[in-house]
Design a protein around this motif. Structure first.
Motif, PDB file in Angstrom:
ATOM      1  N   ALA A  25       0.833  -1.202   0.000  1.00 30.62           N
ATOM      2  CA  ALA A  25       0.000   0.000   0.000  1.00 30.62           C
ATOM      3  C   ALA A  25       0.870   1.256   0.000  1.00 30.62           C
ATOM      4  CB  ALA A  25      -0.940  -0.011   1.199  1.00 30.62           C
ATOM      5  N   GLU A  26       1.928   1.233   0.780  1.00 33.45           N
ATOM      6  CA  GLU A  26       2.848   2.373   0.846  1.00 33.45           C
ATOM      7  C   GLU A  26       3.506   2.613  -0.510  1.00 33.45           C
ATOM      8  OE1 GLU A  26       7.178   3.047   2.819  1.00 33.45           O
ATOM      9  OE2 GLU A  26       5.643   2.231   4.159  1.00 33.45           O
ATOM     10  N   MET A  27       3.964   1.554  -1.139  1.00 29.52           N
ATOM     11  CA  MET A  27       4.626   1.671  -2.439  1.00 29.52           C
ATOM     12  C   MET A  27       3.681   2.223  -3.503  1.00 29.52           C
ATOM     13  SD  MET A  27       6.817  -1.868  -2.397  1.00 29.52           S
ATOM     14  CE  MET A  27       7.423  -1.738  -4.073  1.00 29.52           C
ATOM     15  N   LEU A  28       2.403   1.848  -3.416  1.00 29.70           N
ATOM     16  CA  LEU A  28       1.412   2.283  -4.397  1.00 29.70           C
ATOM     17  C   LEU A  28       0.795   3.628  -4.053  1.00 29.70           C
ATOM     18  CD1 LEU A  28      -0.413  -1.117  -4.935  1.00 29.70           C
ATOM     19  CD2 LEU A  28       1.157   0.013  -6.520  1.00 29.70           C
ATOM     20  N   GLY A  29       1.046   4.105  -2.839  1.00 29.95           N
ATOM     21  CA  GLY A  29       0.436   5.355  -2.406  1.00 29.95           C
ATOM     22  C   GLY A  29      -1.059   5.226  -2.197  1.00 29.95           C
ATOM     23  N   THR A  30      -1.456   4.079  -1.691  1.00 30.97           N
ATOM     24  CA  THR A  30      -2.876   3.805  -1.483  1.00 30.97           C
ATOM     25  C   THR A  30      -3.067   3.251  -0.078  1.00 30.97           C
ATOM     26  OG1 THR A  30      -4.810   2.792  -2.509  1.00 30.97           O
ATOM     27  CG2 THR A  30      -2.793   1.476  -2.487  1.00 30.97           C
ATOM     28  N   THR A  31      -4.220   2.661   0.165  1.00 29.57           N
ATOM     29  CA  THR A  31      -4.525   2.110   1.486  1.00 29.57           C
ATOM     30  C   THR A  31      -4.639   0.593   1.414  1.00 29.57           C
ATOM     31  OG1 THR A  31      -6.917   2.202   1.130  1.00 29.57           O
ATOM     32  CG2 THR A  31      -5.858   4.182   2.049  1.00 29.57           C
ATOM     33  N   PRO A  32      -4.485  -0.073   2.543  1.00 30.18           N
ATOM     34  CA  PRO A  32      -4.744  -1.515   2.568  1.00 30.18           C
ATOM     35  C   PRO A  32      -6.168  -1.844   2.117  1.00 30.18           C
ATOM     36  CG  PRO A  32      -3.503  -0.902   4.502  1.00 30.18           C
ATOM     37  CD  PRO A  32      -3.914   0.392   3.824  1.00 30.18           C
ATOM     38  N   GLY A  33      -7.096  -0.945   2.397  1.00 32.87           N
ATOM     39  CA  GLY A  33      -8.486  -1.162   1.964  1.00 32.87           C
ATOM     40  C   GLY A  33      -8.613  -1.259   0.459  1.00 32.87           C
ATOM     41  N   PHE A  34      -7.829  -0.461  -0.265  1.00 30.48           N
ATOM     42  CA  PHE A  34      -7.837  -0.539  -1.724  1.00 30.48           C
ATOM     43  C   PHE A  34      -7.345  -1.904  -2.178  1.00 30.48           C
ATOM     44  CE2 PHE A  34      -5.593  -0.173  -5.787  1.00 30.48           C
ATOM     45  CZ  PHE A  34      -6.615   0.292  -6.601  1.00 30.48           C
ATOM     46  N   LEU A  35      -6.270  -2.382  -1.557  1.00 31.09           N
ATOM     47  CA  LEU A  35      -5.748  -3.707  -1.910  1.00 31.09           C
ATOM     48  C   LEU A  35      -6.756  -4.803  -1.598  1.00 31.09           C
ATOM     49  CD1 LEU A  35      -2.058  -3.295  -0.760  1.00 31.09           C
ATOM     50  CD2 LEU A  35      -2.907  -3.390  -3.110  1.00 31.09           C
ATOM     51  N   ARG A  36      -7.448  -4.678  -0.480  1.00 31.35           N
ATOM     52  CA  ARG A  36      -8.491  -5.660  -0.162  1.00 31.35           C
ATOM     53  C   ARG A  36      -9.608  -5.609  -1.200  1.00 31.35           C
ATOM     54  NH1 ARG A  36      -6.986  -4.403   5.161  1.00 31.35           N
ATOM     55  NH2 ARG A  36      -8.452  -2.664   5.299  1.00 31.35           N
ATOM     56  N   ALA A  37      -9.987  -4.387  -1.614  1.00 33.83           N
ATOM     57  CA  ALA A  37     -11.082  -4.223  -2.581  1.00 33.83           C
ATOM     58  C   ALA A  37     -10.732  -4.852  -3.930  1.00 33.83           C
ATOM     59  CB  ALA A  37     -11.423  -2.746  -2.750  1.00 33.83           C
ATOM     60  N   ILE A  38      -9.505  -4.645  -4.409  1.00 30.79           N
ATOM     61  CA  ILE A  38      -9.169  -5.261  -5.700  1.00 30.79           C
ATOM     62  C   ILE A  38      -8.989  -6.765  -5.559  1.00 30.79           C
ATOM     63  CG2 ILE A  38      -8.264  -3.139  -6.722  1.00 30.79           C
ATOM     64  CD1 ILE A  38      -5.448  -4.188  -6.268  1.00 30.79           C
ATOM     65  N   GLY A  39      -8.679  -7.217  -4.358  1.00 27.11           N
ATOM     66  CA  GLY A  39      -8.656  -8.658  -4.099  1.00 27.11           C
ATOM     67  C   GLY A  39     -10.058  -9.234  -4.139  1.00 27.11           C
ATOM     68  N   GLU A  40     -11.011  -8.515  -3.532  1.00 26.12           N
ATOM     69  CA  GLU A  40     -12.413  -8.961  -3.547  1.00 26.12           C
ATOM     70  C   GLU A  40     -12.976  -8.953  -4.958  1.00 26.12           C
ATOM     71  OE1 GLU A  40     -14.430  -6.466  -0.718  1.00 26.12           O
ATOM     72  OE2 GLU A  40     -13.215  -7.236   0.942  1.00 26.12           O
ATOM     73  N   ALA A  41     -12.498  -8.016  -5.781  1.00 25.64           N
ATOM     74  CA  ALA A  41     -12.929  -7.954  -7.183  1.00 25.64           C
ATOM     75  C   ALA A  41     -12.196  -8.985  -8.041  1.00 25.64           C
ATOM     76  CB  ALA A  41     -12.698  -6.548  -7.737  1.00 25.64           C
ATOM     77  N   ARG A  42     -11.320  -9.756  -7.410  1.00 27.65           N
ATOM     78  CA  ARG A  42     -10.567 -10.832  -8.055  1.00 27.65           C
ATOM     79  C   ARG A  42      -9.590 -10.349  -9.121  1.00 27.65           C
ATOM     80  NH1 ARG A  42     -13.416 -16.396  -7.841  1.00 27.65           N
ATOM     81  NH2 ARG A  42     -14.470 -16.201  -5.865  1.00 27.65           N
ATOM     82  N   LEU A  43      -9.104  -9.127  -8.951  1.00 27.94           N
ATOM     83  CA  LEU A  43      -8.076  -8.644  -9.863  1.00 27.94           C
ATOM     84  C   LEU A  43      -6.749  -9.308  -9.521  1.00 27.94           C
ATOM     85  CD1 LEU A  43      -7.102  -6.821 -12.125  1.00 27.94           C
ATOM     86  CD2 LEU A  43      -6.764  -5.015 -10.428  1.00 27.94           C
ATOM     87  N   ILE A  44      -6.438  -9.367  -8.248  1.00 22.20           N
ATOM     88  CA  ILE A  44      -5.237 -10.054  -7.785  1.00 22.20           C
ATOM     89  C   ILE A  44      -5.612 -10.913  -6.589  1.00 22.20           C
ATOM     90  CG2 ILE A  44      -3.583  -8.335  -8.611  1.00 22.20           C
ATOM     91  CD1 ILE A  44      -3.437  -7.207  -5.802  1.00 22.20           C
ATOM     92  N   THR A  45      -4.892 -11.990  -6.420  1.00 19.21           N
ATOM     93  CA  THR A  45      -5.092 -12.870  -5.276  1.00 19.21           C
ATOM     94  C   THR A  45      -3.752 -13.018  -4.573  1.00 19.21           C
ATOM     95  OG1 THR A  45      -6.803 -14.076  -6.474  1.00 19.21           O
ATOM     96  CG2 THR A  45      -5.891 -15.144  -4.515  1.00 19.21           C
ATOM     97  N   PRO A  46      -3.565 -12.248  -3.499  1.00 21.69           N
ATOM     98  CA  PRO A  46      -2.281 -12.343  -2.809  1.00 21.69           C
ATOM     99  C   PRO A  46      -2.111 -13.697  -2.145  1.00 21.69           C
ATOM    100  CG  PRO A  46      -3.807 -11.006  -1.547  1.00 21.69           C
ATOM    101  CD  PRO A  46      -4.486 -11.337  -2.844  1.00 21.69           C
ATOM    102  N   LEU A  47      -0.871 -14.118  -2.058  1.00 14.34           N
ATOM    103  CA  LEU A  47      -0.581 -15.339  -1.308  1.00 14.34           C
ATOM    104  C   LEU A  47      -0.671 -15.005   0.171  1.00 14.34           C
ATOM    105  CD1 LEU A  47       2.322 -16.839  -3.391  1.00 14.34           C
ATOM    106  CD2 LEU A  47      -0.040 -17.604  -3.290  1.00 14.34           C
ATOM    107  N   ARG A  48      -0.773 -16.012   0.991  1.00 18.51           N
ATOM    108  CA  ARG A  48      -0.851 -15.796   2.435  1.00 18.51           C
ATOM    109  C   ARG A  48       0.379 -16.378   3.106  1.00 18.51           C
ATOM    110  NH1 ARG A  48      -5.511 -13.075   4.644  1.00 18.51           N
ATOM    111  NH2 ARG A  48      -7.004 -12.958   2.928  1.00 18.51           N
ATOM    112  N   SER A  49       0.886 -15.643   4.087  1.00 15.90           N
ATOM    113  CA  SER A  49       2.014 -16.145   4.875  1.00 15.90           C
ATOM    114  C   SER A  49       1.487 -17.239   5.799  1.00 15.90           C
ATOM    115  CB  SER A  49       2.628 -15.012   5.695  1.00 15.90           C
ATOM    116  OG  SER A  49       1.719 -14.583   6.693  1.00 15.90           O
ATOM    117  N   GLU A  50       2.383 -17.911   6.495  1.00 12.94           N
ATOM    118  CA  GLU A  50       1.951 -18.943   7.441  1.00 12.94           C
ATOM    119  C   GLU A  50       1.029 -18.369   8.499  1.00 12.94           C
ATOM    120  OE1 GLU A  50       5.148 -21.278   9.016  1.00 12.94           O
ATOM    121  OE2 GLU A  50       5.975 -21.665   7.027  1.00 12.94           O
ATOM    122  N   GLY A  51       1.200 -17.101   8.824  1.00 11.50           N
ATOM    123  CA  GLY A  51       0.351 -16.430   9.808  1.00 11.50           C
ATOM    124  C   GLY A  51      -0.938 -15.886   9.217  1.00 11.50           C
ATOM    125  N   GLY A  52      -1.148 -16.082   7.907  1.00 11.64           N
ATOM    126  CA  GLY A  52      -2.386 -15.650   7.257  1.00 11.64           C
ATOM    127  C   GLY A  52      -2.342 -14.231   6.695  1.00 11.64           C
TER     128      GLY A  52
END
Length: 116
Positions: A25-52
Motif C-alpha cells: 500500500a505504501e509503495m502504491l500510495g494507497t490504502t490496505p483497503g484498496f488492496l483488499r477491494a481489488i482482491g475482492e474484485a478478483r483482480l489479484i489474489t495475494p498469497l498468504r504467509s503462514e500467519g495468514g
C-alpha cells in the motif's frame, strides 16, 4: 519456488510474494483497503504467509498500480478491475499471436520481416 532457492533468485522473481500489505500500500500510495477491494474484485489474489497475512508480488503490484490509475481518474473500482483484466488478456493474446506468426514464418522459410 522452493524454499531452498537462493534469496537473490527469489527477489528477482516477479511472482515471488515479497511485499506485505502495508508495504505494498505504501509503495502504491494507497490504502490496505484498496488492496483488499481489488482482491475482492478478483483482480489479484495475494498469497498468504503462514500467519495468514497477505503477501504481494511485483507483478501484482504493477497490476494494482494500473487499477489505481484508473480509479484515480474516476473509474469505479469494479470497472477498473475489469479493464485491467481485459488489458492483461489482450496482451497475452497478442504475445501468443506473435509466437504463432514467428513459428509459421519459420516453417514456411519466410523472413522475420513483417508485412509490407
Amino acid at each position: 519456488m522452493p524454499a531452498d532457492t537462493p534469496l537473490s533468485d527469489r527477489l528477482d522473481d516477479d511472482d515471488y510474494p515479497a511485499y506485505t500489505m502495508g508495504r505494498a500500500a505504501e509503495m502504491l500510495g494507497t490504502t490496505p483497503g484498496f488492496l483488499r477491494a481489488i482482491g475482492e474484485a478478483r483482480l489479484i489474489t495475494p498469497l498468504r504467509s503462514e500467519g495468514g497475512h497477505r503477501r504481494y508480488s511485483r507483478y501484482q503490484l504493477r497490476i494494482a498500480a494500473r487499477a489505481r490509475e484508473l480509479v484515480d481518474r474516476g473509474t469505479p473500482i469494479e470497472a477498473a478491475c475489469r479493464i485491467v483484466i481485459l488489458e492483461d488478456q489482450l496482451e497475452e493474446a497478442q504475445r501468443i499471436n506473435a509466437e504463432y506468426r514467428r513459428a509459421a514464418q519459420k516453417a514456411s522459410g519466410g523472413s522475420d520481416a513483417g508485412p509490407s
